[in-house]
Design a protein around this motif. Structure first.
Motif, PDB file in Angstrom:
ATOM      1  N   VAL A 136       9.344  -6.826   1.970  1.00 42.39           N
ATOM      2  CA  VAL A 136       7.999  -6.748   1.132  1.00 42.39           C
ATOM      3  C   VAL A 136       7.675  -7.826   0.339  1.00 42.39           C
ATOM      4  O   VAL A 136       6.700  -8.415   0.373  1.00 42.39           O
ATOM      5  CB  VAL A 136       8.054  -5.357   0.293  1.00 42.39           C
ATOM      6  N   ALA A 137       8.708  -8.295  -0.726  1.00 41.94           N
ATOM      7  CA  ALA A 137       8.472  -9.454  -1.184  1.00 41.94           C
ATOM      8  C   ALA A 137       8.469 -10.867  -0.669  1.00 41.94           C
ATOM      9  O   ALA A 137       7.709 -11.553  -0.703  1.00 41.94           O
ATOM     10  CB  ALA A 137       9.558  -9.578  -2.247  1.00 41.94           C
ATOM     11  N   ALA A 154       1.476  -6.879  -0.581  1.00 48.11           N
ATOM     12  CA  ALA A 154       2.181  -6.305   0.570  1.00 48.11           C
ATOM     13  C   ALA A 154       2.698  -4.972  -0.223  1.00 48.11           C
ATOM     14  O   ALA A 154       3.132  -4.883  -1.358  1.00 48.11           O
ATOM     15  CB  ALA A 154       3.098  -6.903   1.148  1.00 48.11           C
ATOM     16  N   ALA A 155       2.928  -3.630   0.719  1.00 50.92           N
ATOM     17  CA  ALA A 155       3.402  -2.655   0.204  1.00 50.92           C
ATOM     18  C   ALA A 155       4.846  -2.153   0.801  1.00 50.92           C
ATOM     19  O   ALA A 155       4.746  -2.477   2.128  1.00 50.92           O
ATOM     20  CB  ALA A 155       2.562  -1.483   0.052  1.00 50.92           C
ATOM     21  N   GLY A 156       5.666  -1.365   0.173  1.00 48.78           N
ATOM     22  CA  GLY A 156       6.934  -0.972   0.765  1.00 48.78           C
ATOM     23  C   GLY A 156       7.031   0.490   0.657  1.00 48.78           C
ATOM     24  O   GLY A 156       6.349   1.023  -0.236  1.00 48.78           O
ATOM     25  N   ILE A 169       2.935   6.148   5.638  1.00 50.93           N
ATOM     26  CA  ILE A 169       1.512   6.644   5.939  1.00 50.93           C
ATOM     27  C   ILE A 169       0.487   5.370   6.358  1.00 50.93           C
ATOM     28  O   ILE A 169      -0.339   5.467   6.721  1.00 50.93           O
ATOM     29  CB  ILE A 169       0.685   6.839   4.445  1.00 50.93           C
ATOM     30  N   PHE A 170       1.262   4.240   6.853  1.00 51.72           N
ATOM     31  CA  PHE A 170       0.685   3.351   7.762  1.00 51.72           C
ATOM     32  C   PHE A 170       1.552   2.882   8.727  1.00 51.72           C
ATOM     33  O   PHE A 170       2.903   2.987   8.572  1.00 51.72           O
ATOM     34  CB  PHE A 170       0.655   2.113   6.711  1.00 51.72           C
ATOM     35  N   GLY A 171       0.917   2.532   9.933  1.00 55.27           N
ATOM     36  CA  GLY A 171       1.838   2.124  11.246  1.00 55.27           C
ATOM     37  C   GLY A 171       2.700   3.072  11.801  1.00 55.27           C
ATOM     38  O   GLY A 171       3.378   2.712  12.807  1.00 55.27           O
ATOM     39  N   THR A 172       2.320   4.455  11.713  1.00 55.82           N
ATOM     40  CA  THR A 172       2.922   5.539  12.181  1.00 55.82           C
ATOM     41  C   THR A 172       2.232   5.599  13.722  1.00 55.82           C
ATOM     42  O   THR A 172       1.314   5.315  14.196  1.00 55.82           O
ATOM     43  CB  THR A 172       2.784   6.668  11.484  1.00 55.82           C
ATOM     44  N   SER A 173       3.406   6.401  14.377  1.00 59.62           N
ATOM     45  CA  SER A 173       2.877   6.704  15.688  1.00 59.62           C
ATOM     46  C   SER A 173       3.256   8.290  15.862  1.00 59.62           C
ATOM     47  O   SER A 173       3.888   8.915  15.139  1.00 59.62           O
ATOM     48  CB  SER A 173       3.628   6.023  16.868  1.00 59.62           C
ATOM     49  N   TRP A 190       4.110  -3.582   4.634  1.00 55.64           N
ATOM     50  CA  TRP A 190       2.539  -3.378   5.037  1.00 55.64           C
ATOM     51  C   TRP A 190       1.611  -4.432   4.238  1.00 55.64           C
ATOM     52  O   TRP A 190       1.632  -4.117   2.798  1.00 55.64           O
ATOM     53  CB  TRP A 190       2.351  -1.742   4.844  1.00 55.64           C
ATOM     54  N   ARG A 191       0.998  -5.267   4.914  1.00 58.97           N
ATOM     55  CA  ARG A 191       0.142  -6.289   4.189  1.00 58.97           C
ATOM     56  C   ARG A 191      -1.091  -5.510   3.747  1.00 58.97           C
ATOM     57  O   ARG A 191      -1.742  -4.768   4.680  1.00 58.97           O
ATOM     58  CB  ARG A 191      -0.079  -7.414   5.010  1.00 58.97           C
TER      59      ARG A 191
END
Ligand code: FAD
Ligand code: SF4
Length: 332
Positions: free
Chosen positions: A166-167, A260-262, A149-153, A269-270
Motif C-alpha cells: 500500500v505504501a 491508497a488503502a489496504g 469492499i473494493f475490487g471483489t468479484s 486500492w488507490r
C-alpha cells in the motif's frame, strides 16, 4: 510429508533456469509465508529454490531512485535512515507489520507476494476458489469481516494483506524483475491481480520470474507521507483497514496527492477520487474533509464488513491531517 527437492541458487540465472524447468517449483526467501502454507497442505511445491544467497540485499541510491533489494529484510528496511528520510510511509507500514521476530526474517519481495489471510483459503476443508478453482467461495456467505469492499468479484472477496504494498503504491514505486526472458520493469500497481473470474492467480509474474529490486523514486509526496493502520489489536495483527497518504504542498496549495488503502481491496486500492478533490485546493481542513468523504466511493461492502467504509473515510481524514501537521511543524 511430501517429498521435494531442494536447490540453493548460485546466481539469478541459476534460480530462474531451475524454477522455469519445474512448474511446481517455489522460491523461498524468509519462508514466513511459504512454510505455514506448506504445513497447512495449501502449498505443494515439489522443488524449493533457496534464493537467500543471491546478491539482492542492498539498499542504495541509484540516480534519483532509492533501490531496495528484494531480499532486504523488513527490519533492515524499516531502520534504514535513507528510507525514513525519503518515504516515512514505507517505514511506518513496515513497522506496523507482523512482529519484530517475523520482520527480522521476512523479506520485501516475499511480503509483496504473500498470499491472502482469508481463513477459508488457509483451511483445506473449507471451500475456496483461490485455493481450489471451482470449489466456491466460503467467505461470500460466511464470515467476511476482514474481507475486501473494493475490487471483489462473485468468485472471491479476499483482501490483500501486505502493508508494504500500500505504501509502495503511494510512493509510485517500480519493481525490477528477472525471468526467463531477461530483465523487465513494472510499476508496483501492475504486480497484483484482482480476482475477477480467476482468483487463483494472485500476480502477473511469469513462471520462474523473480522480483530483484524495488525502486522508490524521489518525489515531494514521498517525503511528506504517512501510513495509518487500523487493526483489532495494537501489534502482530493484519490490517482491518489502512491508509497511506502522500502530499506535495507548495505555498499552502496541494500540488500533488497520492492516497491508497489496504485491508479494503482485493489488491492495494488507490483512492483516485480523494486525490482529484485535493489537487489544486488549499491545504486546509475543509478540502481535506471533502476529499476524505470520497474515500468510500464505489465501495461494495457485505454484511460483516460494512463498517469499513466509514472507517476508511475517518482514517483517510486523520492521515491527511497528520501529513499536514508534519508539514506545518517542519516549517516552524
Ligand atoms: C504471524 C505473522 C504476522 C504477519 N503480519 C503481517 C502484517 O501485519 N502485515 C504484512 O504486510 N505482513 C504480515 N505478515 C506477512 C509477512 O510479512 C510475510 O510472510 C513475509 O513478508 C514474507 O516474506 P518471506 O521472505 O518470508 O517470504 P517467503 O515465505 O519466503 O515467500 C513468500 C512468497 O513469495 C515468493 N517469493 C519470495 N521472494 C521472492 C522474490 N524475490 N521473487 C519472486 N518470488 C518471491 C515465494 O516463492 C513465496 O511464494 C505476517 C506474517 C506472519 C507469519
Ligand atoms: S474470499 Fe477468496 S480466498 Fe476467501 S474463500 Fe473466497 S475465494 Fe477463497
Amino acid at each position: 510429508m511430501q517429498p521435494f527437492q531442494f536447490h540453493r541458487a548460485a546466481s539469478l540465472q541459476d534460480a530462474v533456469r531451475t524454477a522455469s524447468s519445474q512448474p511446481t517449483a517455489a522460491f523461498i526467501a524468509g519462508g514466513s509465508d511459504l512454510l505455514p502454507l506448506w504445513k497447512a497442505d495449501v502449498a505443494h511445491p515439489t522443488m524449493i529454490i533457496d534464493i537467500t544467497q543471491l546478491p539482492l540485499a542492498l539498499v542504495e541510491l541509484r540516480g534519483s531512485d532509492l533501490a531496495l533489494g528484494a531480499l532486504v529484510t523488513m527490519s533492515t528496511a524499516a531502520s534504514h535512515p535513507l528510507l525514513l528520510e525519503r518515504c516515512p510511509a514505507i517505514v511506518q507500514a513496515l513497522l506496523a507489520s507482523a512482529s519484530p521476530q517475523v520482520r527480522n526474517l521476512a523479506t520485501l519481495g516475499g511480503n509483496l507476494l504473500q498470499r491472502t489471510r482469508c481463513s477459508y483459503f488457509r483451511h483445506r476443508a473449507l471451500p475456496c476458489n483461490k485455493r481450489e478453482p471451482g470449489s466456491g467461495c466460503g467467505a461470500l456467505q460466511g464470515e467476511h469481516r476482514q474481507h475486501a469492499i473494493f475490487g471483489t468479484s462473485n468468485h472471491c472477496i479476499a483482501a490483500h494483506a501486505s502493508d508494504l504494498a500500500v505504501a509502495l503504491l503511494v510512493a509510485d514505486a517500480r519493481l525490477r524483475l528477472y525471468g526467463p526472458a531477461g530483465e523487465r520493469h513494472i510499476h508496483v500497481s501492475e504486480l497484483l491481480l484482482p480476482p475477477a473470474a480467476q482468483p487463483h492467480r494472485d500476480h502477473t509474474l511469469e513462471p520462474g520470474e523473480l522480483i530483484t529490486e524495488i525502486l522508490v523514486p524521489e518525489a515531494p509526496w514521498t517525503r511528506r507521507s504517512h501510513y495509518l493502520k487500523m487493526r483489532d489489536r495494537a501489534a502482530f495483527e493484519f490490517a482491518l483497514m489502512s491508509v497511506a497518504v502522500g502530499l506535495g504542498i507548495e505555498d499552502g496549495v496541494v500540488r500533488s496527492a497520492r492516497i491508497a488503502a489496504g485491508g479494503v481491496g482485493t489488491v492495494p486500492w488507490r483512492l483516485g477520487a480523494c486525490e482529484s478533490l485535493l489537487i489544486g485546493q488549499p491545504a486546509a481542513s475543509d478540502s481535506l474533509a471533502r476529499a476524505a468523504q470520497a474515500a468510500a466511493e464505489h465501495a461494495a461492502p457485505l454484511t460483516h464488513n460494512a463498517f469499513k467504509a466509514t472507517l476508511l473515510q475517518r482514517a483517510t481524514l486523520r492521515a491527511l491531517h497528520t501529513v499536514l501537521a508534519d508539514q506545518i511543524e517542519s516549517r516552524s
